[in-house]
Write an enzyme that holds these catalytic residues in place. Structure first.
Site, mmCIF file in Angstrom:
data_model
loop_
_atom_site.group_PDB
_atom_site.id
_atom_site.type_symbol
_atom_site.label_atom_id
_atom_site.label_comp_id
_atom_site.label_asym_id
_atom_site.label_seq_id
_atom_site.Cartn_x
_atom_site.Cartn_y
_atom_site.Cartn_z
ATOM 1 N N CYS B 1 -5.735 80.186 45.728
ATOM 2 C CA CYS B 1 -6.869 79.605 46.450
ATOM 3 C C CYS B 1 -7.742 80.712 47.015
ATOM 4 O O CYS B 1 -7.282 81.814 47.262
ATOM 5 C CB CYS B 1 -6.382 78.756 47.619
ATOM 6 N N THR B 2 -8.989 80.384 47.220
ATOM 7 C CA THR B 2 -9.893 81.271 47.947
ATOM 8 C C THR B 2 -10.669 80.403 48.930
ATOM 9 O O THR B 2 -11.286 79.422 48.526
ATOM 10 C CB THR B 2 -10.882 81.970 46.994
ATOM 11 N N ASN B 178 -4.552 84.626 48.988
ATOM 12 C CA ASN B 178 -3.152 84.257 49.253
ATOM 13 C C ASN B 178 -2.331 85.469 49.688
ATOM 14 O O ASN B 178 -1.140 85.542 49.404
ATOM 15 C CB ASN B 178 -2.515 83.604 48.024
ATOM 16 N N ARG B 191 -8.183 88.681 43.919
ATOM 17 C CA ARG B 191 -9.416 87.884 43.983
ATOM 18 C C ARG B 191 -10.215 88.238 45.232
ATOM 19 O O ARG B 191 -11.390 87.937 45.346
ATOM 20 C CB ARG B 191 -9.055 86.392 44.005
#
Lengths: 124, 253
Positions: B1-2, B178, B191
């Site tokens: 997730c971001t 994360n 990311r």
């Protein structure tokens, strides 16, 4: 070394992608109202009637993966027989909501509990 | 997730996230995709939780899941949750729960309770910081006033770090993937660096929900695990979610 350090999947920052269109956009998301004035066991009825097949598909895939890791079927057996007992320990109104989801979708309660504690299981 | 919370020059707050899920849960060679990620997409729904025919809060959810991973309390706060991996993970919390130690809260139930009952940004923050949990997590919280935004890094027992917005000192956005922010992300799953690069390139004067959607559409922030993108703007109570697909040469996570 520089080539290795560079992310092979990276790209330049995108621009003008909104409003969403094109190959990275797979569709909009439907909206449902959850009426908190209803008893917890009834709140999810409409949504689960509409989405029960999709939820069954996901849960079946999770069970298939579990069976691949534990071919004896013990893992799935635990879900179907033991996990359901967890429901009585879960706080209100969530326990009642989960029972309502199981009733509305026709999916065994143990599998609904599994879907709802998936996050806790997969943080390792 | 971001997840990202950003503040524009006028003090307006934006909150957005990519929901990534399904890592290692079966790879479909034929379609070059994660099986669970693909099957979760038809389950994504926007829920409008109402009392007396009035919206209490909205969330982007998987049908059948009663907890919350992304939600907005219009005019008050926005909340997303990112997965935090730890050896002291949720499976220990579950065992403790089964053995009778039940003073911790299930992650999804806490986020739901905060969205349903929270009356202010500060109250929501306090609850997310202090409540004992069954599993570690990152909570990304946005408010409706300048400076109201933070990333809360949680172990099962306590808050390890609270990273607050502070636009006056240059922190005009907070961004969480994360990994703990004081540690480097896994080399194979960075990311954070490209997302921050794109945010910095956008600049505070140009930040908006479409601009953040651009950031979340950039690979590898958009990847094979991305189920959907959610955009939220608290002052207008705006919440939009879009199903995503990363085709072609995409990071598998």
């Amino acid at each position: 070394l520089a080539a290795l350090a560079e992310d092979p999947f990276g790209e330049d920052c995108r621009s003008k992608t909104y409003p969403p269109t094109g190959p990275t956009f797979k569709g909009t998301v439907p909206i449902y109202i959850i009426n908190l004035d209803l008893p917890p066991s009834r709140r999810w009825d409409k949504l689960m009637r509409d989405k029960k097949m999709e939820l069954k598909t996901v849960i079946q895939s999770i069970k298939n993966i579990a069976n691949a890791f534990v071919p004896s079927g013990k893992a799935v057996e635990i879900v179907d027989t033991k996990l359901v007992r967890l429901i009585s320990t879960l706080p209100y109104p969530f326990n009642e909501e989960l029972k309502g989801i199981a009733n509305a979708s026709g999916i065994p309660l143990g599998e609904i509990v599994l879907f709802n504690i998936f996050y806790e299981i997969f943080t390792v | 997730c971001t997840s990202i919370v950003a503040e524009d020059k006028s003090g307006k707050l934006y909150h957005a996230r990519n929901l990534d899920f399904g890592l290692f849960l079966g790879w479909d060679i034929k379609n070059s995709s994660w099986i669970i990620t693909r099957e979760l997409k038809p389950l994504v729904v926007t829920l409008d939780f109402q009392r007396n025919n009035k919206t209490v809060f909205k969330s982007t959810n998987f049908a059948g899941y009663v907890g919350m991973v992304s939600g907005i309390k219009p005019g008050i706060f926005t909340l997303t949750m990112n997965e935090r991996f730890s050896l002291d993970g949720g499976y220990i919390g579950i065992f403790e729960w089964i053995l009778g130690r039940r003073d911790g809260m299930w992650m999804g139930f806490l986020t739901r309770t905060v969205l349903e009952n929270g009356t202010s940004y500060q109250e929501a923050k306090d609850q997310l910081v202090k409540t004992r949990l069954l599993a570690p997590a990152y909570f990304i919280l946005g408010g409706n006033k300048s400076g109201e935004g933070c990333v809360i890094t949680r172990s099962r027992q306590a808050a390890l770090d609270v990273w607050d917005l502070n636009a006056n000192r240059g922190t005009w956005y907070v961004l969480e993937t994360n990994y703990d922010r004081w540690k480097a992300p896994l080399v194979l799953d960075d990311r954070r660096t490209p997302a921050m690069k794109c945010m910095n390139q956008t600049k505070q004067e140009n930040i908006s929900l479409p601009a953040i959607y651009d950031v979340l559409s950039t690979k590898p922030i958009l990847n094979k695990l991305t189920v959907c993108t959610t955009l939220m703007e608290v002052s207008e109570g705006r919440s939009e979610s879009y199903l995503r697909e990363c085709i072609g040469s995409c990071s598998p996570w």
